[in-house]
Design a protein around this motif. Structure first.
Motif, PDB file in Angstrom:
ATOM      1  N   MET A   1       0.825  -1.196   0.000  1.00 65.56           N
ATOM      2  CA  MET A   1       0.000   0.000   0.000  1.00 65.56           C
ATOM      3  C   MET A   1       0.873   1.265   0.000  1.00 65.56           C
ATOM      4  SD  MET A   1      -3.084   1.033  -0.211  1.00 65.56           S
ATOM      5  CE  MET A   1      -3.913  -0.506   0.080  1.00 65.56           C
ATOM      6  N   THR A   2       2.024   1.187   0.667  1.00 70.27           N
ATOM      7  CA  THR A   2       2.912   2.353   0.728  1.00 70.27           C
ATOM      8  C   THR A   2       3.311   2.795  -0.669  1.00 70.27           C
ATOM      9  OG1 THR A   2       3.737   1.722   2.904  1.00 70.27           O
ATOM     10  CG2 THR A   2       5.101   3.231   1.637  1.00 70.27           C
ATOM     11  N   GLU A   3       3.619   1.835  -1.539  1.00 71.60           N
ATOM     12  CA  GLU A   3       4.044   2.175  -2.898  1.00 71.60           C
ATOM     13  C   GLU A   3       2.915   2.852  -3.674  1.00 71.60           C
ATOM     14  OE1 GLU A   3       6.941   2.810  -5.478  1.00 71.60           O
ATOM     15  OE2 GLU A   3       7.244   1.753  -3.591  1.00 71.60           O
ATOM     16  N   GLN A   4       1.685   2.389  -3.499  1.00 70.63           N
ATOM     17  CA  GLN A   4       0.549   3.006  -4.192  1.00 70.63           C
ATOM     18  C   GLN A   4       0.330   4.444  -3.719  1.00 70.63           C
ATOM     19  OE1 GLN A   4      -2.048  -0.394  -3.223  1.00 70.63           O
ATOM     20  NE2 GLN A   4      -2.764  -0.210  -5.331  1.00 70.63           N
ATOM     21  N   VAL A   5       0.425   4.660  -2.414  1.00 71.85           N
ATOM     22  CA  VAL A   5       0.254   6.016  -1.871  1.00 71.85           C
ATOM     23  C   VAL A   5       1.387   6.907  -2.354  1.00 71.85           C
ATOM     24  CG1 VAL A   5       0.220   7.389   0.246  1.00 71.85           C
ATOM     25  CG2 VAL A   5      -1.093   5.261   0.119  1.00 71.85           C
ATOM     26  N   ARG A   6       2.610   6.405  -2.277  1.00 71.07           N
ATOM     27  CA  ARG A   6       3.768   7.193  -2.720  1.00 71.07           C
ATOM     28  C   ARG A   6       3.630   7.558  -4.202  1.00 71.07           C
ATOM     29  NH1 ARG A   6       8.618   8.939  -2.994  1.00 71.07           N
ATOM     30  NH2 ARG A   6      10.186   8.773  -1.425  1.00 71.07           N
ATOM     31  N   ASP A   7       3.245   6.603  -5.032  1.00 65.77           N
ATOM     32  CA  ASP A   7       3.075   6.866  -6.463  1.00 65.77           C
ATOM     33  C   ASP A   7       2.014   7.931  -6.723  1.00 65.77           C
ATOM     34  OD1 ASP A   7       5.033   5.001  -7.072  1.00 65.77           O
ATOM     35  OD2 ASP A   7       3.619   3.426  -7.668  1.00 65.77           O
ATOM     36  N   ALA A   8       0.926   7.904  -5.959  1.00 58.89           N
ATOM     37  CA  ALA A   8      -0.121   8.923  -6.107  1.00 58.89           C
ATOM     38  C   ALA A   8       0.421  10.298  -5.736  1.00 58.89           C
ATOM     39  CB  ALA A   8      -1.340   8.566  -5.260  1.00 58.89           C
ATOM     40  N   TRP A   9       1.204  10.365  -4.652  1.00 60.08           N
ATOM     41  CA  TRP A   9       1.811  11.642  -4.262  1.00 60.08           C
ATOM     42  C   TRP A   9       2.724  12.162  -5.369  1.00 60.08           C
ATOM     43  CZ3 TRP A   9       3.633  13.107   1.226  1.00 60.08           C
ATOM     44  CH2 TRP A   9       2.633  12.852   2.165  1.00 60.08           C
ATOM     45  N   LEU A  38      -6.413  11.418  -3.072  1.00 61.85           N
ATOM     46  CA  LEU A  38      -7.468  10.519  -2.618  1.00 61.85           C
ATOM     47  C   LEU A  38      -8.317  10.008  -3.780  1.00 61.85           C
ATOM     48  CD1 LEU A  38      -8.617  12.216   0.687  1.00 61.85           C
ATOM     49  CD2 LEU A  38      -7.318  10.095   0.425  1.00 61.85           C
ATOM     50  N   ILE A  39      -8.591  10.846  -4.754  1.00 61.01           N
ATOM     51  CA  ILE A  39      -9.360  10.413  -5.925  1.00 61.01           C
ATOM     52  C   ILE A  39      -8.616   9.293  -6.655  1.00 61.01           C
ATOM     53  CG2 ILE A  39     -10.115  11.118  -8.240  1.00 61.01           C
ATOM     54  CD1 ILE A  39     -10.861  13.854  -6.937  1.00 61.01           C
ATOM     55  N   ARG A  40      -7.313   9.460  -6.827  1.00 60.26           N
ATOM     56  CA  ARG A  40      -6.526   8.414  -7.485  1.00 60.26           C
ATOM     57  C   ARG A  40      -6.572   7.108  -6.704  1.00 60.26           C
ATOM     58  NH1 ARG A  40      -4.801  12.949  -9.496  1.00 60.26           N
ATOM     59  NH2 ARG A  40      -3.564  13.093 -11.391  1.00 60.26           N
ATOM     60  N   LEU A  41      -6.426   7.212  -5.394  1.00 62.30           N
ATOM     61  CA  LEU A  41      -6.439   6.006  -4.570  1.00 62.30           C
ATOM     62  C   LEU A  41      -7.822   5.361  -4.563  1.00 62.30           C
ATOM     63  CD1 LEU A  41      -4.209   7.218  -1.608  1.00 62.30           C
ATOM     64  CD2 LEU A  41      -3.605   5.544  -3.376  1.00 62.30           C
ATOM     65  N   ARG A  42      -8.876   6.164  -4.522  1.00 63.62           N
ATOM     66  CA  ARG A  42     -10.238   5.622  -4.572  1.00 63.62           C
ATOM     67  C   ARG A  42     -10.450   4.828  -5.856  1.00 63.62           C
ATOM     68  NH1 ARG A  42     -12.467  11.400  -2.915  1.00 63.62           N
ATOM     69  NH2 ARG A  42     -12.464  11.188  -0.650  1.00 63.62           N
ATOM     70  N   LEU A  45      -8.309   1.529  -5.784  1.00 64.48           N
ATOM     71  CA  LEU A  45      -8.684   0.536  -4.782  1.00 64.48           C
ATOM     72  C   LEU A  45     -10.173   0.215  -4.766  1.00 64.48           C
ATOM     73  CD1 LEU A  45      -6.473   1.989  -1.932  1.00 64.48           C
ATOM     74  CD2 LEU A  45      -5.938   0.034  -3.415  1.00 64.48           C
ATOM     75  N   GLY A  46     -10.971   1.090  -5.329  1.00 62.48           N
ATOM     76  CA  GLY A  46     -12.410   0.865  -5.346  1.00 62.48           C
ATOM     77  C   GLY A  46     -13.062   0.942  -3.973  1.00 62.48           C
ATOM     78  N   ILE A  47     -12.514   1.780  -3.104  1.00 63.62           N
ATOM     79  CA  ILE A  47     -13.079   1.942  -1.760  1.00 63.62           C
ATOM     80  C   ILE A  47     -13.291   3.419  -1.465  1.00 63.62           C
ATOM     81  CG2 ILE A  47     -12.069  -0.180  -0.846  1.00 63.62           C
ATOM     82  CD1 ILE A  47      -9.959   1.557   0.575  1.00 63.62           C
ATOM     83  N   HIS A  48     -14.176   3.691  -0.524  1.00 62.58           N
ATOM     84  CA  HIS A  48     -14.419   5.068  -0.094  1.00 62.58           C
ATOM     85  C   HIS A  48     -13.307   5.497   0.866  1.00 62.58           C
ATOM     86  CE1 HIS A  48     -16.340   8.735   1.134  1.00 62.58           C
ATOM     87  NE2 HIS A  48     -16.200   8.362   2.391  1.00 62.58           N
ATOM     88  N   LEU A  49     -12.702   6.620   0.564  1.00 66.97           N
ATOM     89  CA  LEU A  49     -11.690   7.213   1.447  1.00 66.97           C
ATOM     90  C   LEU A  49     -12.136   8.636   1.756  1.00 66.97           C
ATOM     91  CD1 LEU A  49      -8.491   6.078  -0.492  1.00 66.97           C
ATOM     92  CD2 LEU A  49      -9.454   5.031   1.565  1.00 66.97           C
ATOM     93  N   PRO A  50     -12.536   8.904   2.993  1.00 71.46           N
ATOM     94  CA  PRO A  50     -13.003  10.251   3.335  1.00 71.46           C
ATOM     95  C   PRO A  50     -11.874  11.275   3.231  1.00 71.46           C
ATOM     96  CG  PRO A  50     -12.848   8.879   5.303  1.00 71.46           C
ATOM     97  CD  PRO A  50     -12.554   7.993   4.140  1.00 71.46           C
ATOM     98  N   ASN A  51     -12.206  12.476   2.806  1.00 68.92           N
ATOM     99  CA  ASN A  51     -11.189  13.532   2.677  1.00 68.92           C
ATOM    100  C   ASN A  51     -10.449  13.781   3.983  1.00 68.92           C
ATOM    101  OD1 ASN A  51     -11.915  13.830   0.035  1.00 68.92           O
ATOM    102  ND2 ASN A  51     -13.060  15.712   0.340  1.00 68.92           N
TER     103      ASN A  51
END
Length: 77
Positions: A1-9, A38-42, A45-51
């Motif tokens: 998950m860290t890599e996905q978050v880092r890539d989005a950043w 957050l939009i990219r991660l949503r 991952l197909g999940i709701h991530l609150p702002n």
């Protein structure tokens, strides 16, 4: 998950001049860019991530851990 978050950043900020414990604002982010992350991660991952999640967990490491918790189904569910 860290890599996905880092890539989005990296994609949103346009650079990788930060480490996993650098707060997003210090890395050059702001609220609109946080929403873009957050939009990219949503979408990925197909999940709701609150702002609010982003502001409660402002580093790659913290955000990845929080997203991981939300993405993993509860054993009671």
């Amino acid at each position: 998950m860290t890599e996905q978050v880092r890539d989005a950043w990296i994609e949103v900020l346009g650079h990788d001049d930060f480490d996993d414990d650098t707060p997003f604002l210090e890395a050059g982010g702001h609220s609109l860019k946080a929403t873009q992350v957050l939009i990219r991660l949503r979408r990925q991952l197909g999940i709701h991530l609150p702002n609010r999640l982003f502001f409660d967990h402002p580093t790659v490491s913290e955000l990845a851990a929080a997203v991981e918790r939300l993405a993993t189904p509860s054993p009671l569910a």
